[in-house]
Write a protein that holds these residues in place. Structure first.
Motif, short mmCIF file in Angstrom:
data_model
loop_
_atom_site.label_atom_id
_atom_site.label_comp_id
_atom_site.label_asym_id
_atom_site.label_seq_id
_atom_site.Cartn_x
_atom_site.Cartn_y
_atom_site.Cartn_z
N GLY A 150 64.42 15.83 54.28
CA GLY A 150 64.48 17.26 53.99
C GLY A 150 63.60 17.65 52.83
O GLY A 150 63.87 18.64 52.14
N GLY A 151 62.52 16.91 52.64
CA GLY A 151 61.62 17.18 51.52
C GLY A 151 60.48 18.12 51.83
O GLY A 151 59.53 18.22 51.05
N GLY A 152 60.56 18.82 52.95
CA GLY A 152 59.50 19.77 53.31
C GLY A 152 58.18 19.06 53.53
O GLY A 152 58.10 18.05 54.23
N SER A 153 57.12 19.57 52.92
CA SER A 153 55.79 19.00 53.11
C SER A 153 55.68 17.61 52.51
O SER A 153 54.73 16.87 52.83
N SER A 155 57.74 15.21 53.12
CA SER A 155 58.30 14.26 54.08
C SER A 155 57.48 14.27 55.36
O SER A 155 56.79 15.24 55.67
N GLY A 158 58.41 17.08 57.76
CA GLY A 158 58.07 18.43 57.32
C GLY A 158 59.23 19.40 57.37
O GLY A 158 59.02 20.62 57.43
N LEU A 159 60.46 18.89 57.34
CA LEU A 159 61.64 19.73 57.43
C LEU A 159 62.17 20.07 56.04
O LEU A 159 62.20 19.21 55.16
N SER A 160 62.59 21.31 55.87
CA SER A 160 63.26 21.69 54.63
C SER A 160 64.62 20.99 54.56
O SER A 160 65.12 20.48 55.56
N ARG A 161 65.23 21.02 53.37
CA ARG A 161 66.54 20.37 53.23
C ARG A 161 67.58 21.03 54.13
O ARG A 161 68.36 20.34 54.80
N ASP A 162 67.58 22.34 54.19
CA ASP A 162 68.55 23.05 55.02
C ASP A 162 68.36 22.71 56.50
O ASP A 162 69.33 22.50 57.23
N GLU A 163 67.09 22.64 56.93
CA GLU A 163 66.82 22.33 58.33
C GLU A 163 67.19 20.89 58.65
O GLU A 163 67.73 20.59 59.73
#
Length: 280
Positions: A150-153, A155, A158-163
């Motif tokens: 969930g680290g966004g770019s 990771s 590319g997923l946000s923490r919420d996603e």
């Protein structure tokens, strides 16, 4: 039993220090072999990253798929499941059950866009302390390359923490669903022993059945999660998941018949639903 954390601060070209990502890894280790191997690594003073937090279980076959997913909802970046080598299980077939569960959960991760490399399965003997230390070191580096869950770019997904949490919760609910659990538990028997009519099912057919069940259960689980948060329509769910409204409508109708969701109101021309008993 834990070794030393690897690495230190990383410096940019301008000399400023960057915080190095230290993965949080949960390891489920069977009591008889892999945990004993970890203990040997510790008593032998073999260094391995302290990123691993160990949970001792009596058998890797007792690690339910739902339990494998749960650490991701609690902030873990990866999960290891380590058992006895095939043929050495103290309970005869526990490691084979663990392998089937992990492989099927990989299919769920693939469907949801979660990197399957975050869930690791391997075997360790009680005498393989050095192998255990090397295995943990290599896996931690692999997870470090994946980036934080969930680290966004930062990771690979590319997923946000919420996603990431949203998709992990879907995976957890799928792993807890009746159809998924039945098929995972019976897939090996269906291939080797056959169904009630004695007909053996080809592994490719079982894999196709699993993929269909996973697709259906993922939509159902997503509806439950979204309907627990706020009133939601079929159109809204379809847009959120990127699937057709017809697919969502079919699964919503199923959940409504089962009493899982219930009508809330009508917005425009679209009925909205909530999870039964949810406070919205």
């Amino acid at each position: 039993m834990a070794g030393l954390a690897s690495g230190g601060p990383v410096r940019r070209e301008d000399g400023q220090e960057l915080q190095r990502f230290e993965p949080r890894v949960i390891g489920f280790l069977c009591n008889w072999c892999s945990y004993a191997g970890a203990d040997l690594a510790g008593t032998s003073r073999l260094a391995y990253p302290a990123n691993l937090r160990i949970v001792r279980v009596m058998c890797s076959g007792r690690v339910d798929p739902e339990i494998m997913v749960d650490p991701f909802l609690r902030g873990a970046d990866a999960v290891m499941v380590l058992g006895c080598h095939p043929g050495d299980c103290h309970y005869l077939s526990g490691n084979y059950q663990a392998e089937q569960r992990v492989r099927t959960l990989w299919m769920v991760f693939d469907h949801l866009g979660i990197d399957r490399a975050r869930l690791y399965l391997d075997w360790v003997l009680a005498a393989e302390g050095a192998r255990f230390a090397d295995m943990v070191s290599c896996f931690v580096e692999q997870v470090r390359a994946l980036g934080p869950a969930g680290g966004g770019s930062a990771s690979r997904e590319g997923l946000s923490r919420d996603e990431f949490v949203f998709r992990s919760e879907i995976a957890r609910r799928v792993a807890a669903s009746e159809r998924f659990r039945w098929l995972v538990g019976r897939s090996k028997a269906l291939c080797e022993q056959g169904n009630v009519y004695g007909e053996r099912i080809l592994p490719e057919k079982v894999a196709t059945l699993l993929q269909g069940v996973i697709a259906d259960e993922c939509v159902r689980a997503a509806i439950e999660v979204l309907a627990a948060e706020a009133p939601v329509s079929v159109k809204d769910i379809a847009a959120r998941l990127g699937v057709s409204a017809q697919i969502v409508l079919e699964q919503a109708a199923y959940l409504k018949r089962r009493g899982v969701i219930e009508p809330y109101d009508v917005l425009g021309h679209s009925p909205r639903y909530v999870l039964r008993g949810a406070r919205v």
